[in-house]
Design a protein around this motif. Structure first.
Motif, mmCIF file in Angstrom:
data_model
loop_
_atom_site.group_PDB
_atom_site.id
_atom_site.type_symbol
_atom_site.label_atom_id
_atom_site.label_comp_id
_atom_site.label_asym_id
_atom_site.label_seq_id
_atom_site.Cartn_x
_atom_site.Cartn_y
_atom_site.Cartn_z
ATOM 1 N N PHE A 290 -36.188 -6.673 -6.306
ATOM 2 C CA PHE A 290 -37.540 -6.152 -6.489
ATOM 3 C C PHE A 290 -38.215 -6.748 -7.728
ATOM 4 C CE2 PHE A 290 -35.744 -2.906 -3.674
ATOM 5 C CZ PHE A 290 -36.764 -2.815 -2.740
ATOM 6 N N TRP A 291 -37.423 -7.035 -8.762
ATOM 7 C CA TRP A 291 -37.992 -7.670 -9.952
ATOM 8 C C TRP A 291 -38.522 -9.064 -9.602
ATOM 9 C CZ3 TRP A 291 -37.475 -12.011 -12.966
ATOM 10 C CH2 TRP A 291 -38.058 -11.965 -14.233
ATOM 11 N N ALA A 292 -37.747 -9.795 -8.799
ATOM 12 C CA ALA A 292 -38.146 -11.152 -8.415
ATOM 13 C C ALA A 292 -39.408 -11.137 -7.558
ATOM 14 C CB ALA A 292 -37.008 -11.847 -7.667
ATOM 15 N N LEU A 293 -39.556 -10.130 -6.691
ATOM 16 C CA LEU A 293 -40.787 -10.015 -5.904
ATOM 17 C C LEU A 293 -41.978 -9.713 -6.816
ATOM 18 C CD1 LEU A 293 -39.636 -7.953 -2.773
ATOM 19 C CD2 LEU A 293 -40.014 -10.412 -2.932
ATOM 20 N N GLN A 294 -41.760 -8.905 -7.815
ATOM 21 C CA GLN A 294 -42.839 -8.544 -8.733
ATOM 22 C C GLN A 294 -43.235 -9.717 -9.624
ATOM 23 O OE1 GLN A 294 -41.901 -5.137 -11.126
ATOM 24 N NE2 GLN A 294 -43.790 -5.232 -12.320
ATOM 25 N N TYR A 295 -42.241 -10.506 -10.047
ATOM 26 C CA TYR A 295 -42.506 -11.595 -10.993
ATOM 27 C C TYR A 295 -42.306 -12.969 -10.355
ATOM 28 C CZ TYR A 295 -42.816 -8.230 -14.792
ATOM 29 O OH TYR A 295 -43.211 -7.209 -15.617
ATOM 30 N N GLY A 296 -42.582 -13.040 -9.060
ATOM 31 C CA GLY A 296 -42.363 -14.284 -8.329
ATOM 32 C C GLY A 296 -43.158 -15.470 -8.844
ATOM 33 N N ARG A 297 -44.281 -15.242 -9.518
ATOM 34 C CA ARG A 297 -45.092 -16.347 -10.032
ATOM 35 C C ARG A 297 -44.465 -17.004 -11.264
ATOM 36 N NH1 ARG A 297 -50.349 -17.047 -8.364
ATOM 37 N NH2 ARG A 297 -51.118 -15.553 -6.833
ATOM 38 N N ILE A 298 -43.593 -16.276 -11.952
ATOM 39 C CA ILE A 298 -43.041 -16.829 -13.190
ATOM 40 C C ILE A 298 -41.528 -17.028 -13.127
ATOM 41 C CG2 ILE A 298 -44.862 -15.730 -14.551
ATOM 42 C CD1 ILE A 298 -42.610 -13.742 -15.502
ATOM 43 N N ALA A 299 -40.873 -16.526 -12.083
ATOM 44 C CA ALA A 299 -39.415 -16.573 -12.032
ATOM 45 C C ALA A 299 -38.920 -16.936 -10.642
ATOM 46 C CB ALA A 299 -38.824 -15.230 -12.466
ATOM 47 N N GLU A 300 -37.767 -17.595 -10.609
ATOM 48 C CA GLU A 300 -37.121 -17.972 -9.343
ATOM 49 C C GLU A 300 -35.634 -17.664 -9.447
ATOM 50 O OE1 GLU A 300 -35.942 -21.983 -6.747
ATOM 51 O OE2 GLU A 300 -37.171 -22.140 -8.571
ATOM 52 N N VAL A 301 -35.100 -16.961 -8.458
ATOM 53 C CA VAL A 301 -33.666 -16.706 -8.410
ATOM 54 C C VAL A 301 -32.975 -17.955 -7.880
ATOM 55 C CG1 VAL A 301 -31.838 -15.364 -7.297
ATOM 56 C CG2 VAL A 301 -33.881 -14.211 -8.144
ATOM 57 N N ILE A 302 -32.006 -18.467 -8.627
ATOM 58 C CA ILE A 302 -31.255 -19.663 -8.227
ATOM 59 C C ILE A 302 -29.962 -19.279 -7.505
ATOM 60 C CG2 ILE A 302 -30.211 -21.817 -9.039
ATOM 61 C CD1 ILE A 302 -33.240 -21.612 -9.486
ATOM 62 N N ARG A 303 -29.255 -18.349 -8.064
ATOM 63 C CA ARG A 303 -28.007 -17.835 -7.490
ATOM 64 C C ARG A 303 -27.936 -16.341 -7.717
ATOM 65 N NH1 ARG A 303 -26.481 -22.800 -9.480
ATOM 66 N NH2 ARG A 303 -26.165 -21.949 -11.556
ATOM 67 N N PRO A 304 -27.227 -15.607 -6.841
ATOM 68 C CA PRO A 304 -26.426 -16.034 -5.688
ATOM 69 C C PRO A 304 -27.295 -16.391 -4.484
ATOM 70 C CG PRO A 304 -26.360 -13.652 -5.884
ATOM 71 C CD PRO A 304 -27.102 -14.138 -7.084
ATOM 72 N N ALA A 305 -26.715 -17.182 -3.591
ATOM 73 C CA ALA A 305 -27.449 -17.656 -2.415
ATOM 74 C C ALA A 305 -27.879 -16.490 -1.528
ATOM 75 C CB ALA A 305 -26.574 -18.634 -1.620
ATOM 76 N N ALA A 306 -27.027 -15.457 -1.434
ATOM 77 C CA ALA A 306 -27.361 -14.312 -0.573
ATOM 78 C C ALA A 306 -28.612 -13.606 -1.076
ATOM 79 C CB ALA A 306 -26.183 -13.341 -0.526
ATOM 80 N N LEU A 307 -28.783 -13.537 -2.387
ATOM 81 C CA LEU A 307 -29.973 -12.907 -2.952
ATOM 82 C C LEU A 307 -31.209 -13.759 -2.696
ATOM 83 C CD1 LEU A 307 -31.373 -10.708 -4.552
ATOM 84 C CD2 LEU A 307 -30.602 -11.803 -6.669
ATOM 85 N N ARG A 308 -31.064 -15.078 -2.808
ATOM 86 C CA ARG A 308 -32.187 -15.978 -2.475
ATOM 87 C C ARG A 308 -32.617 -15.771 -1.029
ATOM 88 N NH1 ARG A 308 -33.803 -20.546 -5.387
ATOM 89 N NH2 ARG A 308 -34.412 -21.563 -3.430
ATOM 90 N N ASP A 309 -31.638 -15.655 -0.129
ATOM 91 C CA ASP A 309 -31.950 -15.444 1.288
ATOM 92 C C ASP A 309 -32.676 -14.117 1.490
ATOM 93 O OD1 ASP A 309 -30.717 -17.830 1.890
ATOM 94 O OD2 ASP A 309 -28.803 -16.905 2.466
ATOM 95 N N MET A 310 -32.224 -13.085 0.776
ATOM 96 C CA MET A 310 -32.842 -11.761 0.906
ATOM 97 C C MET A 310 -34.296 -11.804 0.429
ATOM 98 S SD MET A 310 -31.203 -8.100 -0.248
ATOM 99 C CE MET A 310 -31.308 -8.322 -2.011
ATOM 100 N N ILE A 311 -34.543 -12.519 -0.666
ATOM 101 C CA ILE A 311 -35.907 -12.633 -1.190
ATOM 102 C C ILE A 311 -36.776 -13.435 -0.230
ATOM 103 C CG2 ILE A 311 -37.309 -13.615 -3.058
ATOM 104 C CD1 ILE A 311 -34.920 -13.013 -4.928
ATOM 105 N N ARG A 312 -36.231 -14.506 0.319
ATOM 106 C CA ARG A 312 -36.981 -15.334 1.267
ATOM 107 C C ARG A 312 -37.391 -14.514 2.485
ATOM 108 N NH1 ARG A 312 -33.283 -18.557 2.430
ATOM 109 N NH2 ARG A 312 -33.622 -20.056 0.746
#
Length: 326
Positions: A290-312
């Motif tokens: 949820f933090w990454a969705l809120q701050y998607g303009r300034i931050a990118e999750v690199i790992r873990p891959a499963a979390l990247r998939d969930m955000i995508r």
């Protein structure tokens, strides 16, 4: 001159007069105190009687001053104002209780400071909890924690009309009460894989059981590793239950402060670029989502891959909604 029924209360009346009318900068003389006692409490005392009480109160540290007397206050004006401001917009306390507490704290201010609180506005509908039993529930949970007892909680939630309704009962092992993002949470174990947070304003009843609680070091996960509430709070910024993992994020350097506001300074730098910094933290995966969705303009999750998939997947679902014409 003094009624027998008031004799035992003279020192209290004197303290109330000094609390309401004196300060270091505005000291009262004996004549002033005698006048206030007569006018506000219909109590007449002689100078000699007053002098005896004043001497005793000064000896015990309740008042100070030789030429002119003032009340020694436990909190400074700024400390009281900070307390008032801290609770004014609290989501953890019902609005009616907030006003009552603020009024009591306001009475502790020096007289000339009380009117200045008009600059601080109380908004009665500022998203305060509707659960009028929060204070009672916090106290019951606190007693259970002290006695190391299990509790049965009745959970509640809002219906579509915004009314709190009961949802069910559950037995939990209570460990800590914490305040996070202006809300009270109970840190407890209910038999699932890990300790979990529960919002206290979503609890309508608490029953302390006779059964001893399960201690944290008896939970399978913590038999070989000590539980730290400080570490738990830092890793669970949104107070979600779920797994904590090592997470790597790339953040714009200019926005590192936004990251620190949520996760603190206990991160390691993985890589530095001209405009970005890659950091590694241990955190709750659901919270980072949820933090990454809120701050998607300034931050990118690199790992873990499963979390990247969930955000995508989450972003794709959002995009589909906003591509539809309304």
């Amino acid at each position: 001159m003094v009624d027998l029924r008031d004799k035992m209360l003279i020192d209290i009346y004197i303290m109330e007069v000094l609390m309401n009318h004196s300060s270091f900068a505005n000291r009262l003389y004996q004549k002033d105190i005698i006048d206030y006692l007569d006018r506000e409490y219909n109590l007449r005392v002689s100078r000699n009687t007053l002098a005896g009480y004043v001497s005793e109160l000064r000896e015990h540290g309740y008042i100070a001053g030789e030429r002119g007397i003032y009340c020694v206050r436990r909190f400074t004006n700024i400390e009281i104002k900070i307390l008032i401001n801290s609770i004014m917009y609290s989501k953890a306390i019902p609005g009616n209780d907030i006003k009552k507490i603020a009024d009591k704290l306001n009475d502790m201010l020096e007289p000339q400071e009380r009117s200045r609180l008009r600059n601080t506005y109380f908004i009665n509908n500022a998203n305060h909890t509707d659960n009028e039993k929060v204070c009672e529930i916090v106290e019951a949970i606190d007693k259970a924690i002290e006695k190391r007892k299990k509790i049965e909680i009745t959970t509640c939630g809002y219906d579509i009309r915004g009314n709190l309704t009961e949802k069910g009962k559950r037995t939990v092992n209570p460990y800590y009460i914490v305040l996070e993002k202006s809300r009270y949470y109970l840190i407890c174990f209910s038999g699932r894989e890990d300790i979990e947070p529960r919002r206290i304003d979503r609890i309508s009843e608490v029953k302390i059981l006779d059964e001893k609680r399960l201690e944290i070091n008896q939970i399978e996960k913590y038999k070989n590793q000590a539980f730290s509430i400080d570490k738990y709070m830092k890793e669970s910024v949104y107070m979600y239950s779920g797994a904590n993992e090592r997470v790597t994020l790339k953040i714009k350097k200019d926005n590192i402060g936004d990251f620190i506001d949520w996760y603190g300074k206990e991160y390691s730098i993985v890589e530095m670029e001209d405009e970005n910094v890659t950091v590694s933290i241990r955190a709750n995966v659901n919270a980072v989502y949820f933090w990454a969705l809120q701050y998607g303009r300034i931050a990118e999750v690199i790992r873990p891959a499963a979390l990247r998939d969930m955000i995508r997947e989450g972003l794709q679902e959002m995009l589909l909604k906003y591509e539809k014409k309304t």
